[in-house]
Write an enzyme that holds these catalytic residues in place. Structure first.
Site, PDB file in Angstrom:
ATOM      1  N   ILE A 630      29.526  40.836  39.996  1.00 53.71           N
ATOM      2  CA  ILE A 630      30.512  40.125  40.843  1.00 53.71           C
ATOM      3  C   ILE A 630      31.888  40.753  40.766  1.00 53.71           C
ATOM      4  O   ILE A 630      32.798  40.362  41.472  1.00 53.71           O
ATOM      5  CB  ILE A 630      30.617  38.631  40.456  1.00 53.71           C
ATOM      6  N   GLY A 633      35.705  45.041  35.743  1.00 52.93           N
ATOM      7  CA  GLY A 633      36.874  44.937  34.870  1.00 52.93           C
ATOM      8  C   GLY A 633      37.169  46.313  34.294  1.00 52.93           C
ATOM      9  O   GLY A 633      36.456  47.291  34.588  1.00 52.93           O
ATOM     10  N   PHE A 635      36.791  47.320  31.296  1.00 57.81           N
ATOM     11  CA  PHE A 635      35.850  47.790  30.287  1.00 57.81           C
ATOM     12  C   PHE A 635      34.414  47.916  30.795  1.00 57.81           C
ATOM     13  O   PHE A 635      33.559  48.431  30.112  1.00 57.81           O
ATOM     14  CB  PHE A 635      35.872  46.842  29.085  1.00 57.81           C
ATOM     15  N   VAL A 638      31.381  43.039  35.657  1.00 58.11           N
ATOM     16  CA  VAL A 638      31.340  41.598  35.414  1.00 58.11           C
ATOM     17  C   VAL A 638      30.142  41.064  36.193  1.00 58.11           C
ATOM     18  O   VAL A 638      29.968  41.387  37.373  1.00 58.11           O
ATOM     19  CB  VAL A 638      32.645  40.905  35.877  1.00 58.11           C
ATOM     20  N   LYS A 656      31.101  39.430  31.007  1.00 57.52           N
ATOM     21  CA  LYS A 656      31.858  40.689  31.034  1.00 57.52           C
ATOM     22  C   LYS A 656      31.189  41.646  30.075  1.00 57.52           C
ATOM     23  O   LYS A 656      30.898  41.267  28.932  1.00 57.52           O
ATOM     24  CB  LYS A 656      33.297  40.452  30.585  1.00 57.52           C
ATOM     25  N   ASP A 749      50.958  38.524  32.432  1.00 55.81           N
ATOM     26  CA  ASP A 749      50.375  39.084  33.657  1.00 55.81           C
ATOM     27  C   ASP A 749      49.863  37.970  34.552  1.00 55.81           C
ATOM     28  O   ASP A 749      48.760  38.015  35.088  1.00 55.81           O
ATOM     29  CB  ASP A 749      49.249  40.053  33.293  1.00 55.81           C
TER      30      ASP A 749
HETATM   31  P1  AMP Z   1      38.610  40.692  35.169  1.00 58.74           P
HETATM   32  O1  AMP Z   1      38.195  41.893  34.464  1.00 58.74           O
HETATM   33  O2  AMP Z   1      38.711  39.472  34.299  1.00 58.74           O
HETATM   34  O3  AMP Z   1      39.855  40.885  35.996  1.00 58.74           O
HETATM   35  O4  AMP Z   1      37.437  40.375  36.221  1.00 58.74           O
HETATM   36  C1  AMP Z   1      37.162  41.209  37.325  1.00 58.74           C
HETATM   37  C2  AMP Z   1      36.644  40.371  38.487  1.00 58.74           C
HETATM   38  O5  AMP Z   1      35.437  39.716  38.122  1.00 58.74           O
HETATM   39  C3  AMP Z   1      37.590  39.237  38.864  1.00 58.74           C
HETATM   40  O6  AMP Z   1      38.571  39.640  39.782  1.00 58.74           O
HETATM   41  C4  AMP Z   1      36.637  38.235  39.476  1.00 58.74           C
HETATM   42  O7  AMP Z   1      36.389  38.545  40.813  1.00 58.74           O
HETATM   43  C5  AMP Z   1      35.365  38.440  38.674  1.00 58.74           C
HETATM   44  N1  AMP Z   1      35.323  37.446  37.592  1.00 58.74           N
HETATM   45  C6  AMP Z   1      35.799  37.589  36.338  1.00 58.74           C
HETATM   46  N2  AMP Z   1      35.566  36.481  35.618  1.00 58.74           N
HETATM   47  C7  AMP Z   1      34.937  35.612  36.424  1.00 58.74           C
HETATM   48  C8  AMP Z   1      34.435  34.276  36.256  1.00 58.74           C
HETATM   49  N3  AMP Z   1      34.571  33.617  35.133  1.00 58.74           N
HETATM   50  N4  AMP Z   1      33.851  33.693  37.305  1.00 58.74           N
HETATM   51  C9  AMP Z   1      33.740  34.364  38.466  1.00 58.74           C
HETATM   52  N5  AMP Z   1      34.196  35.591  38.691  1.00 58.74           N
HETATM   53  C10 AMP Z   1      34.776  36.237  37.676  1.00 58.74           C
END
Ligand code: AMP
Length: 987
Positions: A630, A633, A635, A638, A656, A749
């Protein structure tokens, strides 16, 4: 009013109401020559002298009745001047206008041989007014000519056609008048003279009675009426009488007064059990629920006993009862700083109303003595007028029993207590009570150096509250580090102790160390001590060893003794706890005793893996099923997936992952997000489910947020979400940020891209990785001071000298507010970071987004105050947003908005400065390309055509979303207004 105007009035009246009132006119006859049946006694002049003859009376019998006529026929003679005068005709004062209907016969002059030169075929009618009958006195000079009468048909040979002519005599003012007919040489016979006037007869129309009215000399005479018995009218009822004696155009009609209804043009009383409250309503209605009638003619139905109407309830509406008691009142010690969360369910019986509110009463008992809690206790959001079934009570004292009573009120509670303060019937308030034995959070207030050596320091500290022995479960977390460590390479050592003293060994001689102690209870961390610094002795300073050993033994014995006493007292206390009532037991489970924590920086742990395990629970990878990528990130990918772990409810989660080939440093940075997230527990902070650390592929598992990142969600729903819902989302985010700031955590942030949204549109703050600002965020930009910072979201002091505080988070929150109200628009659009920083320094601020409530924009501006101390704090923001949500009317005033500035619509041309070459180029420039086909299908293929489109046309081609509609309309407006310049958006 001209006749055309009258006709128009009549016509429109017909159109609107479908009826035109015309009532038959009536004629009042003043003189009727035929009906008199006897000689008329009219005067002729000159009176008969010799063979000179004027008007002569003749008597005829027709069908057995007699009637008279006057004739004259001196056609062969010159200078005829023969007068025939009627008797005095009395006039009704109002009849100023009478009609004279004549029937007569005139002979054709051609039928008289040789007389054609002197012969006439007309005669004249005159009138003369008088206040009394002048008898036989006759003076020609007193008569005014009314008209010359000419026949339509003339008698030829044996044919004698009778002419009928009607003439009006107007402007009569004296009591009576005479008519006279002057013959000037015709052969004429007057067969009938009828004088009459017309009236509009007395009538009743629309419950108003109007008197008989003489048709006036004007086209329409205004006639005022009177409302019938038990009918009323705001204005005097009015109708118009035409010259023809007809009623037209009734205005200001009457209606039955309250308690009466119209039946067959009469106002009749309402029957018992029925009422009619207002004048305009038509029929009596049945008394509404919980009311009763008083008899005939009720204008309102009073409430039945035990039921009431609120002040702003309509007097015609039903009455309602008082609410029952709130149910399932529960008190939860939310935090260890004197705070309790009360929750309850609405009463089973709301009294039939939706305007339930609650109030909370607090009593505190010290032994048997109980009293009201007083003003010291704080209620959040308030102690009265609560619309939600929860309240947080804070600033409670330790060791007292508190009793909370929650009362339910509804709109009629005030009316009920006013009506009868000691009213019987259902109680106006009802409550469940519960007691709370509240314990202060432990705090370390001072730290003491007991012994100093080259390689060790002995320390002890005091914990408050002091008057009670600390609970059995207390532990102390002692963190220390060398004072002069390079900040980037600090090594912290953490010791967990179960006593209030310690000897720290393996220290470097003559070195200053910084110490901090934090009590840890079952529920979490208490208040930390201030950081104290102590220095070890230099080797040379070391005291005599024998003495040292002696004192060590003494100290050890003392410590042993204290620990023994503490353990004994704690054991006793535990026993006494188990004997406490069920309420006490309820409040002492660790879940409910979750105290307010301070965020612990995972860096303070020497081994970051310890921090992860302390704050996050380990999940076995077999319990996680990955379903779909979805997002991406820093690292790794996700995933959306399912967590099926024993003892947990199965549900969707976000996973993640850490991509293969990572370094140990990357692994630690990756997991630091879990160490941070795991310390938080708040509805508006993304919840950590757990981590996978013991297997090769590390993972962080969090709750799943169906709608993903907030910025994208808003862009996908541009213009579709009403302001109040947007403000509700901001309220959620501010709640999460308040929680973080309470824990002394600075996010650094905060941006819409780092807020996640679930299906209930709840917004949760996310993205807590330690390295996130440095590497993870694509908005991160290197500044001159070296750090990587998301410029457009960051407060000036944080950009300038890295002063990141909750106040800088408040600035970022202001930018998030703008992003939300602008449906995910990029702050400062396509301005470069450099331009943004320059603009902010010059006191420019983002302008209000389209349709942004003024109060919301004002709050944004407050968040962007240059002086950070003057910015609101998150608790202020939460309560302001709450206030706005509670009174949605406060959102109706919209902030000033300039489309060219606020939605950056190109005012004249495309990006390269030249005019738009095509409709699709223009649509693309305003991000509305999805409508290109709609424009094309509607034949809107040139910008010239577009410029002529009205809002209605845009809607008709299929642009339905209000936000899109406005965007396109505003753009067209901007294109038309070529002279407008892009104005600055100064604060
Ligand atoms: P992040 O690395 O936390 O910025 O996550 C990258 C992308 O993954 C985010 O912009 C969301 O689109 C998706 N994402 C991250 N965490 C979640 C979550 N708990 N539920 C749904 N989508 C998520």
């Amino acid at each position: 009013m001209d006749y055309c105007g009258v006709r128009r009035i009549l016509f429109s009246y017909v159109l609107i109401n479908g009826i035109l009132i015309t009532l038959q006119s009536k004629e009042e006859v003043l003189l009727d020559m035929k009906a008199s049946g006897s000689e008329l006694g009219w005067l002729t002049w000159p009176s008969e002298q010799g063979d000179k003859r004027g008007w002569e009376v003749a008597q005829k019998t027709l069908n057995g009745s007699q009637f008279y006529s006057y004739s004259v026929c001196n056609v062969g003679e010159r200078e005829q001047d023969n007068w025939l005068r009627t008797t005095f005709i009395q006039r009704r004062p109002s009849a100023s206008r009478v009609m004279v209907e004549l029937q007569f016969v005139v002979r054709d002059c051609n039928s008289f041989d040789g007389a054609s030169l002197t012969c006439k075929e007309t005669f004249n009618m005159y009138t003369s007014e008088a206040d009394a009958d002048v008898g036989t006195t006759f003076r020609k000079g007193q008569f005014k000519k009314v008209t010359t009468i000419a026949p339509d048909e003339i008698t030829r040979k044996n044919l004698q056609p009778v002419n009928t002519e009607t003439r009006v005599v107007d402007g009569l003012s004296l009591k009576g008048f005479y008519l006279a007919f002057q013959d000037i040489g015709a052969c004429v016979a007057i067969l009938s003279v009828r004088v009459y006037y017309k009236t509009c007869p007395a009538t009743v129309k629309s419950l108003a009675s109007f008197p008989e009215t003489v048709a006036g000399s004007q086209a329409l005479s205004k006639v005022d009426g009177v409302c019938m018995e038990n009918a009323v009218s705001e204005k005097v009822p009015r109708i118009y009488c035409t010259m023809d004696g007809e009623w037209v155009v009734p205005v200001s009609q009457c209606q039955c007064k309250p308690g009466y209804e119209e039946i067959k043009e009469v106002c009749q009383e309402c029957q018992p059990g029925y009422f009619k409250a207002a004048v305009p309503s038509e029929k009596c209605e049945l008394c509404p629920a919980n009311t009763q009638g008083t008899g005939y003619g009720d204008a309102a139905c009073p409430c039945t006993p035990g039921f009431y109407r609120a002040e702003d309830d309509p007097p015609t509406g039903p009455c309602s009862g008082l609410p029952g008691a709130p149910q399932d009142l529960q008190a939860t010690t939310q935090l260890s700083s004197g705070r309790v969360l009360l929750t309850w369910s609405p009463p089973g019986d709301t009294g039939g109303r939706a305007d339930l509110t609650y109030s909370v009463e607090c009593r505190r008992c010290d032994g048997a003595a109980c009293q009201a809690c007083g003003e010291k206790v704080r209620y959040e959001p308030a102690s009265t007028g609560l619309t939600e079934t929860r309240v947080s009570v804070s600033q409670l004292d330790a060791h007292l029993n508190y009793t909370f009573t929650v009362n339910a009120h509804n709109g009629v509670s005030a009316a009920a207590s006013k009506a009868s303060p000691r009213a019987h019937g259902p109680p106006s308030t009802a409550a469940l009570t519960t007691s709370l034995q509240y314990t202060d959070p432990p705090t370390v207030t001072s730290m003491r150096l007991d012994e100093r050596k080259p390689t060790s320091l002995s320390l002890s500290w005091v914990v408050t509250p002091r008057h009670r022995a600390p609970p059995r479960s207390f532990r102390y977390e002692l963190t220390y580090r060398k004072k002069d460590d390079n900040l980037n390479m600090t090594t912290y050592t953490v010791l967990v102790l179960d006593r209030t003293s310690v000897r720290v060994s393996d220290l470097a001689p003559a070195t200053t160390y910084l110490f901090r102690v934090q009590p840890i209870t079952e529920g979490g961390a208490g208040g930390a001590s201030i950081e104290d610094e102590f220095k070890t002795l230099a080797d040379a300073e070391a005291p005599n060893y024998t003495t040292a050993i002696f004192w060590s033994v003494v100290v050890a014995a003392a410590v042993f003794f204290i620990v023994a006493v503490v353990l004994f007292v704690r054991q006793r206390r535990r026993n006494s706890h188990s004997r406490q009532g069920p309420e006490d037991a309820y409040f002492s489970t660790s879940e409910q005793l979750k105290p307010l924590k301070t965020y612990v920086d995972p860096h303070t742990y020497e081994d970051p893996n310890t921090a992860v395990l302390k704050f996050a629970s380990e999940i076995h990878p077999n319990h996680i099923t990955k379903q779909k990528v979805i997002g991406a990130g820093e690292f790794g990918e996700v995933f959306r997936g399912i967590l099926r772990a024993p003892g947990r409810t199965e549900g969707p989660v976000a996973i993640k992952t850490l991509k293969p080939g990572y370094s140990e440093k990357q692994r630690q940075d990756f997991l630091s997000e879990a160490s941070i997230m795991g310390q938080f527990s708040h509805q508006n902070i993304i919840r950590l489910e757990g981590v996978v650390t013991k297997f090769k592929h590390a993972m962080i598992v969090t709750e799943y947020m169906e709608n993903g990142a907030l910025d994208k969600y808003l862009r996908d729903h541009d213009g579709e979400i009403p302001s109040i819902q947007l403000v509700g989302m901001l309220r959620g985010i501010s709640g999460g940020m308040k929680y973080l700031s309470d824990m002394s955590y600075v996010h650094r942030d905060l941006a819409a891209r780092n807020i996640l949204v679930n299906t209930n549109l709840e917004c949760k703050v996310s993205d807590f990785g330690l390295s996130r600002v440095l590497e993870d965020d694509p908005e991160g930009t290197y500044t001159t001071s070296g750090g990587k910072i998301p410029i457009r979201w960051t407060a000036p002091e944080a950009i300038a000298y890295r002063k990141f505080t909750s106040a800088s988070d408040v600035w970022s929150f202001g930018i998030v507010m703008w992003e939300v109200m602008a449906f995910g628009e990029r702050p400062y659009w396509d301005m470069s970071n450099h331009e943004v920083m320059k603009a902010i320094n010059e006191a420019f601020r983002l302008p209000a987004p389209m349709d942004c409530p003024s109060a919301v924009y004002q709050l944004m501006l407050q968040c962007w105050l240059q002086e950070r101390a003057k910015r609101p704090r998150f608790p202020d923001i939460v309560s302001l947003l709450d206030k706005l949500l509670r009174s949605p009317d406060s959102l109706k005033t919209i902030a000033d908005f300039d489309p060219r500035v606020s939605i950056r619509l190109p005012s004249t041309s495309g990006s390269d400065g030249s005019p738009f070459r095509s409709v699709s180029e223009w649509l693309e420039s305003i991000k509305m390309s999805q409508y290109s086909e709609n424009f094309a299908c509607a034949g809107m293929v040139t910008m010239e055509q577009v410029l002529h489109m009205r809002n209605e046309d845009i809607k008709n081609i299929g642009v339905r979303l209000p936000g899109h509609l406005k965007r396109i309309a505003y753009s067209i407006l901007g294109l038309k207004d070529q002279t407008s310049t892009l104005s600055v958006f100064a604060m």
